[in-house]
Design a protein around this motif. Structure first.
Motif, PDB file in Angstrom:
ATOM      1  N   ILE A 161       6.283  63.975  54.506  1.00 56.86           N
ATOM      2  CA  ILE A 161       6.057  62.761  55.288  1.00 56.86           C
ATOM      3  C   ILE A 161       5.060  63.016  56.404  1.00 56.86           C
ATOM      4  O   ILE A 161       5.131  64.038  57.089  1.00 56.86           O
ATOM      5  CB  ILE A 161       7.381  62.256  55.911  1.00 56.86           C
ATOM      6  N   TRP A 162       4.102  62.096  56.538  1.00 57.08           N
ATOM      7  CA  TRP A 162       3.310  62.101  57.776  1.00 57.08           C
ATOM      8  C   TRP A 162       3.760  60.894  58.595  1.00 57.08           C
ATOM      9  O   TRP A 162       4.057  59.835  58.064  1.00 57.08           O
ATOM     10  CB  TRP A 162       1.806  62.105  57.515  1.00 57.08           C
ATOM     11  N   TRP A 163       3.824  61.097  59.902  1.00 56.74           N
ATOM     12  CA  TRP A 163       4.430  60.099  60.788  1.00 56.74           C
ATOM     13  C   TRP A 163       3.367  59.321  61.546  1.00 56.74           C
ATOM     14  O   TRP A 163       2.367  59.879  62.008  1.00 56.74           O
ATOM     15  CB  TRP A 163       5.387  60.784  61.773  1.00 56.74           C
ATOM     16  N   ASP A 164       3.597  58.023  61.664  1.00 55.94           N
ATOM     17  CA  ASP A 164       2.681  57.166  62.403  1.00 55.94           C
ATOM     18  C   ASP A 164       2.691  57.546  63.887  1.00 55.94           C
ATOM     19  O   ASP A 164       3.754  57.724  64.489  1.00 55.94           O
ATOM     20  CB  ASP A 164       3.096  55.704  62.252  1.00 55.94           C
ATOM     21  N   ALA A 165       1.511  57.647  64.440  1.00 53.12           N
ATOM     22  CA  ALA A 165       1.360  57.961  65.868  1.00 53.12           C
ATOM     23  C   ALA A 165      -0.059  57.607  66.268  1.00 53.12           C
ATOM     24  O   ALA A 165      -0.953  57.463  65.424  1.00 53.12           O
ATOM     25  CB  ALA A 165       1.644  59.432  66.142  1.00 53.12           C
ATOM     26  N   GLU A 166      -0.274  57.481  67.549  1.00 55.33           N
ATOM     27  CA  GLU A 166      -1.598  57.116  68.042  1.00 55.33           C
ATOM     28  C   GLU A 166      -2.651  58.132  67.625  1.00 55.33           C
ATOM     29  O   GLU A 166      -3.795  57.786  67.312  1.00 55.33           O
ATOM     30  CB  GLU A 166      -1.569  56.978  69.577  1.00 55.33           C
ATOM     31  N   ASP A 167      -2.261  59.394  67.598  1.00 53.45           N
ATOM     32  CA  ASP A 167      -3.211  60.459  67.247  1.00 53.45           C
ATOM     33  C   ASP A 167      -2.929  61.029  65.854  1.00 53.45           C
ATOM     34  O   ASP A 167      -3.321  62.161  65.545  1.00 53.45           O
ATOM     35  CB  ASP A 167      -3.156  61.577  68.283  1.00 53.45           C
ATOM     36  N   ALA A 168      -2.258  60.264  64.999  1.00 50.39           N
ATOM     37  CA  ALA A 168      -1.910  60.762  63.666  1.00 50.39           C
ATOM     38  C   ALA A 168      -3.167  61.081  62.857  1.00 50.39           C
ATOM     39  O   ALA A 168      -4.131  60.317  62.847  1.00 50.39           O
ATOM     40  CB  ALA A 168      -1.063  59.737  62.926  1.00 50.39           C
ATOM     41  N   ASN A 169      -3.128  62.215  62.166  1.00 50.98           N
ATOM     42  CA  ASN A 169      -4.202  62.594  61.257  1.00 50.98           C
ATOM     43  C   ASN A 169      -3.558  63.178  60.000  1.00 50.98           C
ATOM     44  O   ASN A 169      -3.326  64.384  59.903  1.00 50.98           O
ATOM     45  CB  ASN A 169      -5.148  63.615  61.881  1.00 50.98           C
ATOM     46  N   PRO A 170      -3.229  62.330  59.012  1.00 52.05           N
ATOM     47  CA  PRO A 170      -2.556  62.834  57.822  1.00 52.05           C
ATOM     48  C   PRO A 170      -3.369  63.859  57.050  1.00 52.05           C
ATOM     49  O   PRO A 170      -2.797  64.654  56.296  1.00 52.05           O
ATOM     50  CB  PRO A 170      -2.310  61.568  56.998  1.00 52.05           C
ATOM     51  N   ALA A 171      -4.677  63.864  57.244  1.00 53.59           N
ATOM     52  CA  ALA A 171      -5.488  64.894  56.587  1.00 53.59           C
ATOM     53  C   ALA A 171      -5.096  66.280  57.077  1.00 53.59           C
ATOM     54  O   ALA A 171      -5.160  67.261  56.328  1.00 53.59           O
ATOM     55  CB  ALA A 171      -6.970  64.632  56.834  1.00 53.59           C
ATOM     56  N   ALA A 172      -4.667  66.372  58.338  1.00 55.84           N
ATOM     57  CA  ALA A 172      -4.189  67.658  58.860  1.00 55.84           C
ATOM     58  C   ALA A 172      -2.887  68.063  58.181  1.00 55.84           C
ATOM     59  O   ALA A 172      -2.661  69.252  57.890  1.00 55.84           O
ATOM     60  CB  ALA A 172      -4.002  67.574  60.371  1.00 55.84           C
ATOM     61  N   ASP A 173      -2.017  67.087  57.913  1.00 56.78           N
ATOM     62  CA  ASP A 173      -0.793  67.374  57.167  1.00 56.78           C
ATOM     63  C   ASP A 173      -1.119  67.837  55.752  1.00 56.78           C
ATOM     64  O   ASP A 173      -0.445  68.720  55.204  1.00 56.78           O
ATOM     65  CB  ASP A 173       0.091  66.133  57.122  1.00 56.78           C
ATOM     66  N   LEU A 174      -2.140  67.225  55.154  1.00 61.71           N
ATOM     67  CA  LEU A 174      -2.565  67.643  53.822  1.00 61.71           C
ATOM     68  C   LEU A 174      -3.063  69.086  53.840  1.00 61.71           C
ATOM     69  O   LEU A 174      -2.727  69.873  52.949  1.00 61.71           O
ATOM     70  CB  LEU A 174      -3.663  66.709  53.306  1.00 61.71           C
ATOM     71  N   LYS A 175      -3.817  69.450  54.857  1.00 59.86           N
ATOM     72  CA  LYS A 175      -4.333  70.813  54.935  1.00 59.86           C
ATOM     73  C   LYS A 175      -3.192  71.823  55.054  1.00 59.86           C
ATOM     74  O   LYS A 175      -3.264  72.927  54.498  1.00 59.86           O
ATOM     75  CB  LYS A 175      -5.294  70.946  56.117  1.00 59.86           C
ATOM     76  N   ILE A 176      -2.139  71.454  55.756  1.00 59.44           N
ATOM     77  CA  ILE A 176      -0.975  72.355  55.861  1.00 59.44           C
ATOM     78  C   ILE A 176      -0.376  72.604  54.474  1.00 59.44           C
ATOM     79  O   ILE A 176      -0.024  73.745  54.125  1.00 59.44           O
ATOM     80  CB  ILE A 176       0.081  71.743  56.810  1.00 59.44           C
ATOM     81  N   ILE A 177      -0.278  71.552  53.672  1.00 59.94           N
ATOM     82  CA  ILE A 177       0.245  71.705  52.311  1.00 59.94           C
ATOM     83  C   ILE A 177      -0.657  72.619  51.492  1.00 59.94           C
ATOM     84  O   ILE A 177      -0.183  73.525  50.786  1.00 59.94           O
ATOM     85  CB  ILE A 177       0.377  70.328  51.641  1.00 59.94           C
ATOM     86  N   LEU A 178      -1.945  72.401  51.589  1.00 56.66           N
ATOM     87  CA  LEU A 178      -2.891  73.226  50.836  1.00 56.66           C
ATOM     88  C   LEU A 178      -2.810  74.681  51.266  1.00 56.66           C
ATOM     89  O   LEU A 178      -2.917  75.606  50.434  1.00 56.66           O
ATOM     90  CB  LEU A 178      -4.319  72.689  51.019  1.00 56.66           C
ATOM     91  N   ASP A 179      -2.597  74.901  52.549  1.00 54.18           N
ATOM     92  CA  ASP A 179      -2.457  76.274  53.058  1.00 54.18           C
ATOM     93  C   ASP A 179      -1.183  76.927  52.506  1.00 54.18           C
ATOM     94  O   ASP A 179      -1.192  78.098  52.115  1.00 54.18           O
ATOM     95  CB  ASP A 179      -2.439  76.262  54.579  1.00 54.18           C
ATOM     96  N   GLU A 180      -0.090  76.160  52.471  1.00 55.32           N
ATOM     97  CA  GLU A 180       1.155  76.674  51.894  1.00 55.32           C
ATOM     98  C   GLU A 180       0.961  77.092  50.432  1.00 55.32           C
ATOM     99  O   GLU A 180       1.570  78.054  49.955  1.00 55.32           O
ATOM    100  CB  GLU A 180       2.248  75.621  51.973  1.00 55.32           C
TER     101      GLU A 180
END
Length: 389
Positions: free
Chosen positions: A89-108
């Motif tokens: 899950i990526w969470w809604d926020a003023e500074d949300a950047n789901p692409a950063a969450d995607l990069k974490i998955i790719l790193d894993e």
């Protein structure tokens, strides 16, 4: 949690994933970033409208389980409509950047420095979201165009997909009969849209992925639907083109209804159109290219005296699609297209002829299934031009 309500068997979804991984391996890429909702549906069963937000399915080539990145409102839906086990899950926020969450998955998944295919030609990946993805990932790994990989894997339908398509076709045929029966002067052209929607939804169809075309009067020459309903007159015309989807699998039709007296000019347009459609259908067999089908269309209109009216394409593949379109393209039927007809392809053909000078319009079209021999016409049309007096 309840067992997933899958559109296909778990085994069929897994076989599709294996086909994708084989293609990825042949291209020398380590994973694919899937953004098209229809691709996710085909691979896993996942059924949602959440692709209007940032959403990505990561499919590793080496056989590890796919990972879905989505928003919280789609979490339970993903669990109950798909075989996806790893949902982030990526969470809604003023500074949300789901692409950063995607990069974490790719790193894993240890994909840093690797080549990764990215699905680009889809409404599920806006320019803004692609920009965020590119800016966040940078040169951490190498992203490359998937070149419509999943769409080409989907173009020839399985027996289960064909059954859904046939079901959609039966619903469509009933709806077209209902539309014709309801057509009369004095009603709004949008009243016929209501008949169409009532008919298909009452038979269990999905909400159509795109708005229908019910263009009457001078607007019948348009190639797209417009707003602002118009009242049908005693002497009039309406061109209808619309999709019907069942379990996300689409078929389409195109037909013209005349009111009052049918002129010789209108009847000639119909005769040329229906004969051209017949010839196009006849050659939809294995080995024929889509470019050759277009040539038959062009030849028919040219010899009929309607060269100025013909379009640059005259049909396309239909299949599993989500809003905003029922066109499952590529491929499209245009001049020189080298794509060869293969059994299992479902194509929508139409011959649309709008004369902007006279204001007369005529359109006929149907959906067919390419087989090993004679094509199977899935959606029917009336035997004669419809004229309401």
């Amino acid at each position: 949690m309840p067992q997933p309500n899958l559109p296909f068997s778990r085994e069929e979804h897994l076989q599709r994933q294996d086909k994708l991984r084989a293609e990825l391996a042949a291209r020398g890429v380590e994973a694919m970033l899937v953004f098209a909702q229809e691709s996710m549906y085909w691979l896993t069963g996942y059924d949602t409208g959440g692709y209007v937000y940032y959403q990505c399915l990561v499919v590793p080539t080496d056989g590890r389980q796919p990972v879905l990145l989505t928003r919280r409102p789609d979490f339970v839906q993903a669990k109950q409509t798909s075989i996806i086990e790893d949902i982030r899950i990526w969470w809604d926020a003023e500074d949300a950047n789901p692409a950063a969450d995607l990069k974490i998955i790719l790193d894993e998944l240890r994909l840093g420095g690797k080549k990764i295919a990215i699905e680009l030609n889809t409404h599920g990946l806006t320019g803004w979201n692609l920009y965020r993805t590119q800016q966040t990932i940078g040169d951490w790994c190498q992203l490359e165009d998937d070149r419509h990989l999943v769409r080409w894997l989907r173009v020839c339908k399985s027996p289960a997909e064909i059954e859904y398509t046939r079901k959609a076709a039966r619903i469509l045929d009933t709806s077209l009969n209902a539309v014709i029966a309801a057509a009369k002067p004095g009603i709004l052209d949008s009243d016929l849209k209501a008949v169409y929607l009532t008919s298909i939804l009452g038979q269990g169809a999905d909400m159509p992925p795109n708005a229908p075309l019910f263009n009457s009067g001078p607007r019948a020459v348009y190639g797209r639907g417009v707003s602002d309903p118009r009242r049908l007159e005693e002497q009039d015309q309406i061109l209808v083109e619309y999709p019907v989807a069942y379990r996300r699998y689409n078929v389409k039709t195109e037909w013209t209804i005349l009111f009052g007296q049918a002129s010789d000019a209108h009847r000639k347009m119909y005769d040329v159109g229906i004969e051209t459609l017949r010839k196009m259908t006849e050659i939809a067999r294995p080995g024929t290219t889509l470019g050759e089908i277009f040539d038959v269309y062009a030849d028919g209109l040219d010899k009929g005296g309607y060269k100025r009216a013909r379009y640059g394409a005259t049909g396309y593949s239909v299949g599993c699609t989500f809003a905003p379109t029922s066109m499952d393209v590529p491929p499209m039927i245009y001049s020189g297209n080298p794509t060869v007809c293969q059994p299992g392809m479902t194509l929508f053909y139409h011959v649309m002829n709008g004369d902007a000078d006279t204001g007369l319009a005529m359109g006929v079209g149907h959906t067919l299934l390419v087989t090993d021999g004679v094509p199977e016409v899935l959606t029917g049309l009336p035997d004669e031009l419809t004229v309401i007096r």
